[in-house]
Write an enzyme that holds these catalytic residues in place. Structure first.
Site, PDB file in Angstrom:
ATOM      1  N   TYR A   1      43.511  43.139  42.033  1.00 15.93           N
ATOM      2  CA  TYR A   1      42.547  41.648  41.966  1.00 15.93           C
ATOM      3  C   TYR A   1      42.193  41.743  40.347  1.00 15.93           C
ATOM      4  CZ  TYR A   1      38.753  38.350  41.767  1.00 15.93           C
ATOM      5  OH  TYR A   1      37.912  37.095  41.758  1.00 15.93           O
TER       6      TYR A   1
ATOM      7  N   GLU B   1      41.607  33.101  38.537  1.00 12.00           N
ATOM      8  CA  GLU B   1      41.430  34.304  39.826  1.00 12.00           C
ATOM      9  C   GLU B   1      42.902  34.455  40.096  1.00 12.00           C
ATOM     10  OE1 GLU B   1      38.575  35.425  43.352  1.00 12.00           O
ATOM     11  OE2 GLU B   1      39.844  33.510  43.370  1.00 12.00           O
TER      12      GLU B   1
END
Length: 431
Positions: free
Chosen positions: A153, A241
């Protein structure tokens, strides 16, 4: 008092439309996603990344089944992923009204892509995040399917606590970052970025190492991190993101899926980006409200709420619910209000056939109550208001406002406080 179901529902919708806060306390990092007016489809975000040199899957966009088939042939890939393009999550488990199950399909034979696209395009896809009737699919993305050997991530976001941009990453990708922060906070890594210097080589390499990239992949991941920061600045993003930020068995670092949030105040210099905004899936009432700087969220009740301030609006929803009523909406007038906004707000409220009464609850700080009162009287006369109206005003210039309402001769029910206002609004619909 704990928040009622009514205000909880409003809060969920408000968070989805405006902001989201995640506190990573142990890292002393405040996660802020400012209000997201601009909604881009997945393929549009991928195109922005591609244009900035970020590694993404090869893909094409199709609006017809024949275009999808041709795109699949041009890819010449071992495996193809066909994705319906709508602004809702949960597409993979969604269902089309054509009978097709799943808005995401992995295909090895390009010939099958055309047949599947026929059952997607022009049909409604229903997921856990769409209305009950679903959303019509007008576009599909045909992309090269890549194997992921490991998921991480990575995000870049504006952080008030650090007065600027921050990189946040975790070797635990492919899942909700909130879950990782709660269960394994030691696996969340943060790097504060100097806005004047940008992402430094040592920072990018350190983040890549913390994400678990090794050998040549570490340098490759660091390069992608720097390119993502360039994109972040280039498009005036408030957040980029990437989840998953992964590696393939062939030794590639790829951004498999991304969400980009934009600063709506930068629209004047990001015209090409904002021109991509897909508003076809937006609620027409919410869109009309936004034109007048009103924050509107439709609900299932019959008492319309006209309030200034999100907190006060949720409290109003709660107290209506407490007295046995059901709010029909969440409408936040905000500050710096003009009479025209009040008038347009009433137009929105009265256009809802479910509305049987209207409750106005204004606490005038920077808002002048007299302006609200003038707007109310104008709206009542010109729109020929036919439902009961309960008004509670307090604060700046309230005495003048009450005089305006009293002398108008209109059938307006005055309330002394919020509790009184809610009782009178609920009583009005029970007559």
């Amino acid at each position: 008092m704990a928040a009622s179901m009514a205000s909880q529902a409003a809060a969920r919708r408000l968070r989805a439309a405006t902001s989201k806060h995640i506190l990573l306390d142990k890292l002393k990092c405040t996660w802020l996603n400012p209000r997201r007016w601009l909604n881009l489809q997945e393929y549009q975000s991928k195109k922005l990344m591609q244009d900035s040199g970020v590694a993404v899957q090869r893909f094409y966009v199709a609006h017809t089944a024949s275009e999808a088939l041709e795109a699949a042939k041009r890819l010449k890939a071992k495996e193809i992923v066909l994705k319906a393009q709508i602004l809702a999550g949960g597409r993979g488990k969604g269902v089309f009204d054509s009978g097709l199950k799943g808005g995401v399909h992995l295909i090895k034979d390009p010939a099958v892509v055309g047949e599947l696209a026929k059952k997607m395009l022009g049909f409604n896809l229903t997921t856990k995040q769409t209305p009950k009737e679903g959303v019509k699919v007008k576009t599909v993305m045909v992309a090269e399917a890549l194997d992921i050997s490991r998921e991480t991530y990575f995000a870049i976001l504006m952080d008030r606590a650090c007065n600027g941009p921050v990189m946040v990453g975790s070797p635990q990708g492919g899942m909700d970052i909130e879950e990782v922060a709660a269960s394994n906070p030691e696996l969340i890594f943060k790097e504060v970025i100097d806005i004047f210097k940008g992402v430094q080589d040592d920072q990018a390499l350190r983040m890549a190492a913390n994400l678990g990239f090794k050998g040549p992949l570490q340098r490759q991941a660091a390069d992608q991190i720097k390119r993502l920061y360039d994109l972040f600045l280039k498009v005036d993003a408030t957040q980029v993101e990437v989840n998953p930020f992964g590696e393939t068995p062939e030794g590639q670092v790829v951004c498999f899926d991304a969400k980009i949030n934009f600063d709506d105040n930068a629209e004047f210099r990001q015209k090409s980006v904002f021109a991509m905004d897909d508003m076809s899936e937006s609620d027409p009432t919410e869109m009309e409200a936004a034109k007048w700087d009103l924050k509107y969220i439709g609900m299932d009740g019959n008492i319309a709420c006209f309030v200034n301030g999100a907190g006060l609006a949720m409290a109003t929803c709660d107290i209506i619910d407490l007295h046995g009523g059901k709010p029909a909406n969440f409408l936040d007038l905000g500050g710096g209000v003009k009479e025209r906004q009040v008038y347009e707000a009433f137009k929105l409220l009265t256009a809802d056939p479910k509305v049987e009464a209207i409750l106005v609850n204004i606490f005038g700080g920077i808002v002048n109550c007299a302006i609200i009162a003038n707007g109310i009287t104008k709206a009542c006369r010109e729109l020929e208001l036919k439902v009961p109206l309960v008004v509670r005003l307090e604060g700046t210039n309230v005495h003048e406002a009450k005089r305006i309402l009293t002398e108008s001769g209109l059938p307006i029910t005055a309330a002394e406080d919020l509790d009184d206002a809610a009782k009178k609004a609920v009583a009005a619909i029970r007559k």
